[in-house]
Design a protein around this motif. Structure first.
Motif, PDB file in Angstrom:
ATOM      1  N   ALA A 168       0.855  -1.183   0.000  1.00  0.00           N
ATOM      2  CA  ALA A 168       0.000   0.000   0.000  1.00  0.00           C
ATOM      3  C   ALA A 168       0.892   1.233   0.000  1.00  0.00           C
ATOM      4  O   ALA A 168       2.102   1.141   0.187  1.00  0.00           O
ATOM      5  N   GLY A 169       0.259   2.391  -0.198  1.00  0.00           N
ATOM      6  CA  GLY A 169       1.007   3.641  -0.202  1.00  0.00           C
ATOM      7  C   GLY A 169       0.386   4.669   0.714  1.00  0.00           C
ATOM      8  O   GLY A 169      -0.842   4.781   0.785  1.00  0.00           O
ATOM      9  N   VAL A 170       1.231   5.414   1.428  1.00  0.00           N
ATOM     10  CA  VAL A 170       0.727   6.430   2.359  1.00  0.00           C
ATOM     11  C   VAL A 170       0.062   7.590   1.618  1.00  0.00           C
ATOM     12  O   VAL A 170      -0.773   8.294   2.184  1.00  0.00           O
ATOM     13  N   SER A 171       0.414   7.792   0.342  1.00  0.00           N
ATOM     14  CA  SER A 171      -0.210   8.847  -0.470  1.00  0.00           C
ATOM     15  C   SER A 171      -0.753   8.278  -1.779  1.00  0.00           C
ATOM     16  O   SER A 171      -0.830   8.984  -2.782  1.00  0.00           O
ATOM     17  N   ALA A 172      -1.114   7.011  -1.762  1.00  0.00           N
ATOM     18  CA  ALA A 172      -1.560   6.347  -2.982  1.00  0.00           C
ATOM     19  C   ALA A 172      -3.011   6.671  -3.300  1.00  0.00           C
ATOM     20  O   ALA A 172      -3.797   7.015  -2.416  1.00  0.00           O
ATOM     21  N   VAL A 173      -3.324   6.529  -4.568  1.00  0.00           N
ATOM     22  CA  VAL A 173      -4.699   6.585  -5.058  1.00  0.00           C
ATOM     23  C   VAL A 173      -5.039   5.161  -5.479  1.00  0.00           C
ATOM     24  O   VAL A 173      -4.268   4.528  -6.213  1.00  0.00           O
ATOM     25  N   ASN A 174      -6.151   4.636  -5.027  1.00  0.00           N
ATOM     26  CA  ASN A 174      -6.532   3.271  -5.384  1.00  0.00           C
ATOM     27  C   ASN A 174      -6.650   3.101  -6.901  1.00  0.00           C
ATOM     28  O   ASN A 174      -7.163   3.988  -7.594  1.00  0.00           O
ATOM     29  N   GLY A 175      -6.160   1.954  -7.388  1.00  0.00           N
ATOM     30  CA  GLY A 175      -6.383   1.572  -8.775  1.00  0.00           C
ATOM     31  C   GLY A 175      -5.371   2.030  -9.799  1.00  0.00           C
ATOM     32  O   GLY A 175      -5.555   1.809 -10.990  1.00  0.00           O
ATOM     33  N   GLN A 176      -4.240   2.618  -9.375  1.00  0.00           N
ATOM     34  CA  GLN A 176      -3.214   3.036 -10.323  1.00  0.00           C
ATOM     35  C   GLN A 176      -2.347   1.835 -10.710  1.00  0.00           C
ATOM     36  O   GLN A 176      -2.007   1.008  -9.865  1.00  0.00           O
ATOM     37  N   PRO A 177      -1.949   1.745 -11.980  1.00  0.00           N
ATOM     38  CA  PRO A 177      -1.090   0.624 -12.380  1.00  0.00           C
ATOM     39  C   PRO A 177       0.336   0.815 -11.866  1.00  0.00           C
ATOM     40  O   PRO A 177       0.756   1.932 -11.569  1.00  0.00           O
ATOM     41  N   ILE A 178       1.055  -0.275 -11.789  1.00  0.00           N
ATOM     42  CA  ILE A 178       2.473  -0.220 -11.438  1.00  0.00           C
ATOM     43  C   ILE A 178       3.195   0.588 -12.529  1.00  0.00           C
ATOM     44  O   ILE A 178       2.754   0.605 -13.682  1.00  0.00           O
ATOM     45  N   SER A 179       4.260   1.270 -12.165  1.00  0.00           N
ATOM     46  CA  SER A 179       4.968   2.092 -13.146  1.00  0.00           C
ATOM     47  C   SER A 179       5.566   1.186 -14.236  1.00  0.00           C
ATOM     48  O   SER A 179       5.933   0.038 -13.974  1.00  0.00           O
ATOM     49  N   PRO A 180       5.678   1.699 -15.462  1.00  0.00           N
ATOM     50  CA  PRO A 180       6.212   0.881 -16.564  1.00  0.00           C
ATOM     51  C   PRO A 180       7.612   0.327 -16.277  1.00  0.00           C
ATOM     52  O   PRO A 180       7.892  -0.826 -16.598  1.00  0.00           O
ATOM     53  N   HIS A 181       8.485   1.136 -15.677  1.00  0.00           N
ATOM     54  CA  HIS A 181       9.841   0.647 -15.386  1.00  0.00           C
ATOM     55  C   HIS A 181       9.828  -0.408 -14.274  1.00  0.00           C
ATOM     56  O   HIS A 181      10.618  -1.356 -14.308  1.00  0.00           O
ATOM     57  N   ALA A 182       8.945  -0.265 -13.301  1.00  0.00           N
ATOM     58  CA  ALA A 182       8.828  -1.297 -12.265  1.00  0.00           C
ATOM     59  C   ALA A 182       8.324  -2.593 -12.889  1.00  0.00           C
ATOM     60  O   ALA A 182       8.821  -3.682 -12.568  1.00  0.00           O
ATOM     61  N   ALA A 183       7.365  -2.491 -13.796  1.00  0.00           N
ATOM     62  CA  ALA A 183       6.851  -3.678 -14.485  1.00  0.00           C
ATOM     63  C   ALA A 183       7.954  -4.346 -15.294  1.00  0.00           C
ATOM     64  O   ALA A 183       8.120  -5.581 -15.247  1.00  0.00           O
ATOM     65  N   ALA A 184       8.738  -3.549 -16.025  1.00  0.00           N
ATOM     66  CA  ALA A 184       9.829  -4.107 -16.827  1.00  0.00           C
ATOM     67  C   ALA A 184      10.875  -4.787 -15.946  1.00  0.00           C
ATOM     68  O   ALA A 184      11.396  -5.855 -16.287  1.00  0.00           O
ATOM     69  N   THR A 185      11.151  -4.173 -14.802  1.00  0.00           N
ATOM     70  CA  THR A 185      12.133  -4.742 -13.862  1.00  0.00           C
ATOM     71  C   THR A 185      11.660  -6.090 -13.337  1.00  0.00           C
ATOM     72  O   THR A 185      12.438  -7.050 -13.251  1.00  0.00           O
ATOM     73  N   LEU A 186      10.383  -6.194 -12.991  1.00  0.00           N
ATOM     74  CA  LEU A 186       9.842  -7.461 -12.500  1.00  0.00           C
ATOM     75  C   LEU A 186       9.811  -8.513 -13.603  1.00  0.00           C
ATOM     76  O   LEU A 186      10.144  -9.691 -13.362  1.00  0.00           O
ATOM     77  N   ARG A 187       9.422  -8.125 -14.812  1.00  0.00           N
ATOM     78  CA  ARG A 187       9.397  -9.083 -15.939  1.00  0.00           C
ATOM     79  C   ARG A 187      10.799  -9.618 -16.211  1.00  0.00           C
ATOM     80  O   ARG A 187      10.967 -10.809 -16.490  1.00  0.00           O
TER      81      ARG A 187
END
Length: 196
Positions: free
Chosen positions: A38-57
């Motif tokens: 979770a995030g202390v300043s998050a908005v529900n329903g936002q996708p993971i950042s493209p670079h974070a997704a690429a890093t995980l893939r």
């Protein structure tokens, strides 16, 4: 079963990467964990950042769901809350002081039992003493000041830098740092509830 909540700012970079990585490490190590982020300043329903997704893939890891704003329900669900920075930890404890016994920075939790944590405890005690004395119009002794500054130099930084808006290589370095911490941390989790 341990329920671990990992927290950062927007829940689109660090905490979702750490969530997926911890799930993977726990599964490979046979440790029954439930992990959310979770995030202390998050908005529900936002996708993971493209670079974070690429890093995980690149690490052959599944992508997490969308972002979750930190809530009282998430805090109550967790047996253990791990934050990316001391600022995130403070933000949680300001909103949910009842979570004090189960909230740590990731690095702080990974270093539990390490001698450096004795230095941290001593520094926290001196800071508290200093605040009390300042409220009374007093100050620390010269020796106490010197000891506090010595401890500050020895204590490591417990924050994990935010790669948000940075290059793919920044995200990969962040993931490497997370993995190093999580490898230490997962050994401290035995799968049983850490709830006090």
């Amino acid at each position: 079963m341990n329920r671990v909540l990992i927290v950062c700012t927007g829940n689109t970079c660090r905490s979702p990467m750490a969530e997926v990585m911890l799930k993977d490490l726990a599964a490979r190590g046979g440790k029954p964990l439930e992990v959310r982020s979770a995030g202390v300043s998050a908005v529900n329903g936002q996708p993971i950042s493209p670079h974070a997704a690429a890093t995980l893939r690149k690490r052959s890891l599944e992508l997490p769901g969308t972002s979750t704003a930190l809530s009282g329900d998430e805090v109550a669900w967790a047996h253990l809350i791990l934050t990316m920075t001391a600022g995130h930890k403070r933000a949680i404890l300001q909103r949910y002081p009842e979570a004090v016994a189960k909230t740590f920075t990731m690095k702080e939790y990974a270093l539990r039992g390490d001698p450096v944590m004795d230095d941290v405890a001593e520094a926290e005690r001196l800071y508290s003493e200093w605040q009390v004395r300042q409220a009374l119009g007093q100050n620390l002794t010269a020796e106490e000041h010197a000891r506090l500054f010595e401890l500050q130099r020895r204590i490591p930084d417990f924050d994990i830098a935010d790669p948000f808006g940075g290059s793919l290589s920044m995200y990969e370095r962040c993931a490497d740092e997370l993995e190093d911490i999580l490898l230490t941390l997962v050994d401290k989790l035995d799968g049983k509830s850490t709830e006090q």
